[in-house]
Scaffold this active site. Structure first.
Site, PDB file in Angstrom:
ATOM      1  N   PRO A  17       0.842  -1.203   0.000  1.00  0.00           N
ATOM      2  CG  PRO A  17       0.000  -1.055   2.167  1.00  0.00           C
ATOM      3  CD  PRO A  17       0.738  -1.961   1.257  1.00  0.00           C
ATOM      4  CG  MET A  18       3.632   2.664  -1.560  1.00  0.00           C
ATOM      5  SD  MET A  18       4.859   2.704  -2.879  1.00  0.00           S
ATOM      6  CE  MET A  18       4.298   1.388  -3.925  1.00  0.00           C
ATOM      7  CD  GLN A  86      -2.881   0.035   4.320  1.00  0.00           C
ATOM      8  OE1 GLN A  86      -2.590   1.133   3.857  1.00  0.00           O
ATOM      9  NE2 GLN A  86      -1.992  -0.750   4.907  1.00  0.00           N
ATOM     10  CB  CYS A 115       0.711   5.008   8.684  1.00  0.00           C
ATOM     11  SG  CYS A 115       1.127   6.633   8.050  1.00  0.00           S
ATOM     12  CE  LYS A 154       2.954  -2.161   4.769  1.00  0.00           C
ATOM     13  NZ  LYS A 154       3.176  -0.790   5.235  1.00  0.00           N
ATOM     14  CG  HIS A 182       7.659  -1.501   7.283  1.00  0.00           C
ATOM     15  ND1 HIS A 182       7.358  -0.158   7.233  1.00  0.00           N
ATOM     16  CD2 HIS A 182       8.942  -1.601   6.903  1.00  0.00           C
ATOM     17  CE1 HIS A 182       8.433   0.516   6.857  1.00  0.00           C
ATOM     18  NE2 HIS A 182       9.413  -0.341   6.663  1.00  0.00           N
ATOM     19  N   GLY A 214       9.788  -4.163   3.610  1.00  0.00           N
ATOM     20  CA  GLY A 214      10.789  -3.217   4.092  1.00  0.00           C
ATOM     21  C   GLY A 214      12.138  -3.390   3.415  1.00  0.00           C
ATOM     22  N   GLY A 215      12.173  -4.213   2.389  1.00  0.00           N
ATOM     23  CA  GLY A 215      13.475  -4.528   1.796  1.00  0.00           C
ATOM     24  C   GLY A 215      13.880  -3.689   0.598  1.00  0.00           C
TER      25      GLY A 215
HETATM   26  C1  LIG Z   1       5.036   6.820  -1.136  1.00  0.00           C
HETATM   27  C2  LIG Z   1       4.741   5.852  -0.032  1.00  0.00           C
HETATM   28  C3  LIG Z   1       3.467   5.789   0.485  1.00  0.00           C
HETATM   29  C4  LIG Z   1       3.174   4.844   1.487  1.00  0.00           C
HETATM   30  N1  LIG Z   1       1.871   4.724   1.904  1.00  0.00           N
HETATM   31  C5  LIG Z   1       1.536   3.696   2.740  1.00  0.00           C
HETATM   32  C6  LIG Z   1       0.179   3.389   2.995  1.00  0.00           C
HETATM   33  O1  LIG Z   1      -0.742   4.017   2.464  1.00  0.00           O
HETATM   34  N2  LIG Z   1      -0.100   2.359   3.838  1.00  0.00           N
HETATM   35  C7  LIG Z   1       0.908   1.589   4.429  1.00  0.00           C
HETATM   36  O2  LIG Z   1       0.595   0.660   5.158  1.00  0.00           O
HETATM   37  N3  LIG Z   1       2.191   1.870   4.162  1.00  0.00           N
HETATM   38  C8  LIG Z   1       2.525   2.863   3.319  1.00  0.00           C
HETATM   39  N4  LIG Z   1       3.832   3.074   2.985  1.00  0.00           N
HETATM   40  C9  LIG Z   1       4.865   2.164   3.543  1.00  0.00           C
HETATM   41  C10 LIG Z   1       5.106   1.020   2.583  1.00  0.00           C
HETATM   42  O3  LIG Z   1       3.951   0.239   2.353  1.00  0.00           O
HETATM   43  C11 LIG Z   1       6.221   0.108   3.084  1.00  0.00           C
HETATM   44  O4  LIG Z   1       5.848  -0.421   4.329  1.00  0.00           O
HETATM   45  C12 LIG Z   1       7.553   0.815   3.245  1.00  0.00           C
HETATM   46  O5  LIG Z   1       7.828   1.675   2.170  1.00  0.00           O
HETATM   47  C13 LIG Z   1       8.681  -0.220   3.313  1.00  0.00           C
HETATM   48  O6  LIG Z   1       8.687  -1.047   2.191  1.00  0.00           O
HETATM   49  P1  LIG Z   1       9.757  -0.898   1.016  1.00  0.00           P
HETATM   50  O7  LIG Z   1      11.095  -1.057   1.638  1.00  0.00           O
HETATM   51  O8  LIG Z   1       9.438  -1.974   0.034  1.00  0.00           O
HETATM   52  O9  LIG Z   1       9.619   0.476   0.458  1.00  0.00           O
HETATM   53  C14 LIG Z   1       4.183   4.001   2.011  1.00  0.00           C
HETATM   54  C15 LIG Z   1       5.471   4.107   1.501  1.00  0.00           C
HETATM   55  C16 LIG Z   1       5.769   5.017   0.493  1.00  0.00           C
HETATM   56  C17 LIG Z   1       7.149   5.074  -0.057  1.00  0.00           C
END
Ligand SMILES: Cc1cc2nc3c(=O)[nH]c(=O)nc-3n(C[C@H](O)[C@H](O)[C@H](O)COP(=O)(O)O)c2cc1C
Length: 506
Positions: A17-18, A86, A115, A154, A182, A214-215
């Site tokens: 989710p982002m 989500q 978050c 999450k 995460h 988180g990777g």
């Molecule tokens: C632009 C952005 C927006 C995010 N929005 C959410 C979100 O809406 N919900 C959530 O649970 N995590 C959100 N995250 C966290 C990511 O889902 C993830 O947990 C975190 O980036 C670590 O994973 P990664 O290392 O693959 O980036 C966001 C991360 C980024 C970079």
């Protein structure tokens, strides 16, 4: 009919989710490149409960539209069995209301408990939930028992391994289908190394699938790294955020593809699904990364509409063709829709009606009929509100009578015609004569004729007209299916700049 299989969370690779990034174009792109499951951006329960589910027949999507006409969540058939909704919530009842609203259009429901941003934690949502396990339990139990789709959550890791394990074991007992972890503490930033050992310990402590997350920064750069991350965390499932945001082709074994190609494919989906232009821009800028100040990057940043963005990528023809296809579909839908069938568009009753001047005697119009009738019923004068769209300068009018709104779904070439069309819709819904040539009981026409003959007024025969209370009651109780035609709804995501005129017109 066979029920669709429940979404499985073991052995999957997911788009995380982002916020802003995880809108429909990105989710479809990730699926194209091989993601098994795609999460939408976190959507806040308070905003979602106010939304109305609208079938958008032109775009072939289901839209969840806020009272201010913003599309908070847009989804389509292609992702129905793969998309996880989500939400941000701190309230079990509201969480359930939202889950029920979207349930039939998504594959699973997820609660964000990771978050750390203030806008989330100050409402007791996101990572704030981690210190309130009773609340976590209440929310998840309510969802698990209240909806038919899998429920997941999450989390981030807690300060000690013991606390983390005790929390996930408690979460497992609520009946959730999977937990995404995460591997960072609440206070840690994305640049800090991920704690694979915590994720591994969690995976060993519970028996439902654990999705490692988180990777992206240090571990997962290419598709083969996903396997390494799986091994390092001892999980069968992995979720990628930033690596996918930068280049969604990380999901494909053949990847990574050049980011230029990925941006182009992304933009095509954004055009096809009428994505909010500012959202499109935001996502493309994330993909451009250090090239955001390049000539292309500057062009993207300066763009105001999806048309401008398409030009920056040399996709004007695709943009034009897609627009034409959507217009054609809208036209076909309008002409095939039975003109007598009212359709609700938000709080407005609509019908596909055109005002044809030749169908009415000279000096007689539906507006006159409506005014006359309103006076007779001692109602306020009908109020007309007209908008003009930019692409063809056409007009559409909404008339309010007795606090109800009526509109023709067809656009007219002039403001006057648009108002007449709106009046026709209102008259037809209320079952009142409208003055057409050959129409039975055309009271006003008769009256005018009589006036001409006798130079006096005669009471009209109103016996065929239904009383306003009956009429309004009947339109309320026979509430038709809510179907939108793609006009007027502004696709957007939360906390975004205002929409371009383009979104208002598609
Ligand atoms: C632009 C952005 C927006 C995010 N929005 C959410 C979100 O809406 N919900 C959530 O649970 N995590 C959100 N995250 C966290 C990511 O889902 C993830 O947990 C975190 O980036 C670590 O994973 P990664 O290392 O693959 O980036 C966001 C991360 C980024 C970079």
């Amino acid at each position: 009919m066979m029920a669709a299989a429940r979404l499985s969370f073991s052995d999957i690779t997911a788009l995380a989710p982002m916020v802003r990034v995880g809108t429909l174009p990105m989710r479809l792109l990730a699926l194209d490149y091989g993601a098994d499951v795609v999460y939408c951006e976190e959507l806040i329960d308070i905003k979602m409960v106010q939304c109305q589910r609208v079938v958008n027949e032109v775009l072939e999507t289901v839209d969840f539209v806020a009272p201010d006409d913003r599309v908070m969540f847009r989804t389509c058939k292609r992702e129905k069995d793969r998309v996880v909704f989500q939400m941000g919530t701190a309230d079990p009842d509201r969480a359930l209301a939202v889950a029920r609203l979207v349930e039939k259009d998504v594959a699973a429901i997820d609660v964000n408990m990771g978050c750390p941003k203030e806008y989330s934690t100050k409402g007791g949502m996101g990572a704030a939930l981690l210190s309130d396990p009773d609340k976590i339990e209440a929310i998840l139990k309510k969802l698990v028992t209240g909806v038919s789709k899998p429920v997941t959550c999450k989390i981030r890791i807690l300060p000690s391994l013991e606390e983390t394990i005790s929390l996930v074991q408690r979460i497992e007992k609520t009946g959730v289908t999977a937990i995404a972890v995460h591997g960072r503490f609440k206070e840690e930033r994305p640049r800090h190394p991920v704690h694979c050992d915590y994720i591994q310990a969690v995976a060993q402590a519970i028996s439902i699938p654990v999705i490692a997350n988180g990777g992206s920064l240090d571990l997962v750069k290419t598709n083969s790294d996903i396997e390494e991350f799986r091994k390092a965390t001892g999980t069968s499932s992995v979720m990628l955020a930033r690596a996918a945001m930068w280049n969604a082709s990380v999901f494909t074994r053949q990847g990574p593809l050049p980011v230029e190609k990925v941006m182009e494919e992304y933009l095509k989906y954004a055009i096809r699904y009428d994505n909010n232009a500012f959202n499109t821009k935001y996502c493309l800028c994330q993909m451009l990364r250090d090239k955001v100040e390049s000539p292309l990057g500057k062009q993207v940043q300066a763009a105001q509409t999806n048309a401008d963005i398409s030009e920056a990528y040399g996709l004007q023809d695709f943009y034009q063709q897609t627009l034409e296809q959507l217009q054609t579909r809208r036209g076909a839908l309008q002409s095939s829709s039975q003109p007598d069938r009212p359709i609700m568009d938000g709080d407005v009753t609509t019908m596909a009606v055109k005002f044809e001047r030749r169908e009415y005697p000279p000096q007689i119009t539906p507006k006159m009929f409506l005014l006359e009738w309103s006076r007779k019923e001692k109602l306020e004068q009908p109020q007309y509100e007209t908008v003009q769209r930019s692409q063809d300068r056409a007009f559409q009018s909404t008339v309010t009578v007795a606090e109800k709104k009526y509109r023709s779904s067809l656009w007219e070439k002039s403001k006057k015609f648009a108002e007449q069309a709106a009046a026709i819709v209102c008259l037809r819904i209320l079952g009142i004569p409208e003055g057409r040539i050959g129409e039975e009981d055309s009271g006003l026409v008769c009256k005018r004729k009589r006036e001409g003959r006798m130079n006096g007024t005669t009471e009209e025969d109103v016996s065929k007209k239904r009383h306003v209370a009956d009429i309004l009651h009947s339109t309320e109780t026979s509430e038709p299916t809510v179907v939108a035609n793609g006009d007027g709804h502004k696709p957007t995501t939360p906390e975004k700049p205002p929409e371009s005129p383009e979104q208002l017109t598609l």
